[in-house]
Design a protein around this motif. Structure first.
Motif: not given
Ligand code: FNR
Length: 400
Positions: A187-202
């Motif tokens: 999921m991290l790789r996919r979000a990074e590839a999509a360009g997300c600058p921030v991941v919010v860990l719940t």
């Protein structure tokens, strides 16, 4: 307005006019029916007619099937924390300053190098396809047209790439880590590839299981076959290409080491969502988090009985601006936002208010929710004598 909504409205009007309902005694008007559901607004015909976000709530109650509306509204156990979240804003009063030039109100804030015209962000809320056919895409279009930050849930009904296209720029990605590192990495790789600058860990739903009494009751009132949204084993698009089914979702093994591991693994900034104590805020910083979201999941995770705004009052002084602090849970008014910013939040997030708008009128409803809160915020800032967000500080609030 959709035909379904008009039909439901006519049905309620018919019920209200009917001698049958009269025979039921106290539930005699649409207002009283909504009051019985805990609603505060008036039913309206178009988004522009909404005077406050509760008017959108009233339409959402009429438009959605009971189980879907129940999913939005529910807290846990006796809904103590849910109620506390809203009520506690009333325990803080504002200390406005006079004779300040407020002819130009600037609501903009900057987070991680991006300036937003407003401090109001859209919380990560999963399964938005249950509220509107376009779900997270409609929310993204509204966030784009009104220029707000959107945080997308792991449990989004729509693929992250499609949401980003609708938003017109990368959103922030909210992560439920699932307890399986291979899935998390993917999921991290996919979000990074999509360009997300921030991941919010719940981090406030350890096993993914809790006791949502109000939701259970709403489901009992809803006899429909709902195969579109809750087919057992149905997968969120984020788990595409994996063997993971979110019905088995659990992160019970998660400890602070995971935060460090996440920091080492991803190029995205890491925020931790669900922090409610000073001790844990300190640990977030110790373990390298780039920011904190003070939140109790809108009162739908644990039943502490403590309002998120009170947690913010504890957390923000300890963080002391070392990293950005966002806050959510219970914000319904512009003045709630001023109080949160005064108590040390850099920005706030809303959950239910935009889901009410989405359920009521799709994209236009989300836009209306954002517009109402931004307008209320501006008026509140004029009265407070704070022309810009940076003028809002701890001296602006007292405790009643
Ligand atoms: C949520 N929330 C949530 N949080 C999260 O981290 N991931 C998620 O998938 C969801 N899903 C979700 C669904 C629905 C229907 C609601 C109402 C909420 C919690 C959300 O991000 C936020 O913390 C609260 O909604 C904020 O409180 P208010 O504004 O709803 O009072």
């Amino acid at each position: 307005m959709s035909n379904t909504l008009i039909d439901r409205r006519r049905f309620v009007q018919f019920l209200v006019a009917s001698p049958l309902l009269g025979a039921l005694g106290s539930l005699a008007s649409p207002g009283q029916l909504r009051a019985a559901e805990g609603l505060r607004g008036q039913s309206i015909e178009s988004p522009d007619s909404a005077i406050n976000v509760f008017d959108l709530e009233a339409v959402a109650a009429e438009s959605l099937p009971p189980a879907h509306f129940g999913y939005i509204q529910t807290g846990v156990d006796g809904d103590l924390t849910l109620r506390a979240n809203e009520e506690a804003f009333g325990h803080y009063y504002l200390r406005p300053r006079r004779l300040v030039d407020v002819s130009r109100i600037d609501t903009s804030v900057s987070l991680f190098g991006r300036t937003w015209h407003s401090p109001i962000a859209l919380c990560p809320c999963g399964s938005q396809g249950a509220f509107d056919e376009d779900g997270e895409i409609a929310s993204a279009r509204a966030a784009r047209s009104k220029d707000h930050l959107q945080i997308l849930s792991t449990l989004s009904s729509k693929p992250i790439e499609d949401v980003i296209e609708a938003r017109g720029e990368p959103i922030w990605f909210q992560l439920y880590p699932t307890g399986r590192w291979d899935i998390t990495k993917r999921m991290l790789r996919r979000a990074e590839a999509a360009g997300c600058p921030v991941v919010v860990l719940t981090v406030d739903l350890p096993s993914g299981v809790n006791n949502r009494d109000s939701l259970k009751r709403a489901i009992l009132r809803d006899a429909r076959e709902c195969s579109q949204c809750h087919t057992p084993g149905k997968r969120a698009p984020m788990f595409e290409g994996t063997d993971f089914e979110y019905t088995s979702f659990s992160q019970a093994t998660l400890t602070w080491d995971f935060v460090k591991r996440l920091r080492d693994e991803t190029s995205m900034k890491v925020l931790i969502k669900g922090i409610v104590t000073a001790e844990d805020a300190e640990r977030c910083i110790e373990y390298g988090a780039n920011g904190i979201v003070v939140s109790n999941h809108g009162g739908r995770a644990d039943e502490t009985g403590r309002a998120a705004i009170d947690s913010l009052a504890e957390v923000a002084p300890v963080v002391n601006r070392r990293v950005p602090v966002l806050m959510d849970s219970g914000i319904r008014r512009g003045n709630d936002i001023i109080k949160a910013l005064a108590l040390g939040a850099d920005a706030v997030c809303i959950g239910r208010p935009y889901l009410w708008g989405l359920s009521a009128f799709g994209q236009a409803g989300v836009e209306r929710a954002l517009q109402i809160l931004t307008d209320e915020l501006k008026v509140g800032m004029e009265f407070a004598g704070t022309p810009s967000i940076k003028d809002i500080n701890r001296s602006m609030v007292g405790t009643a």
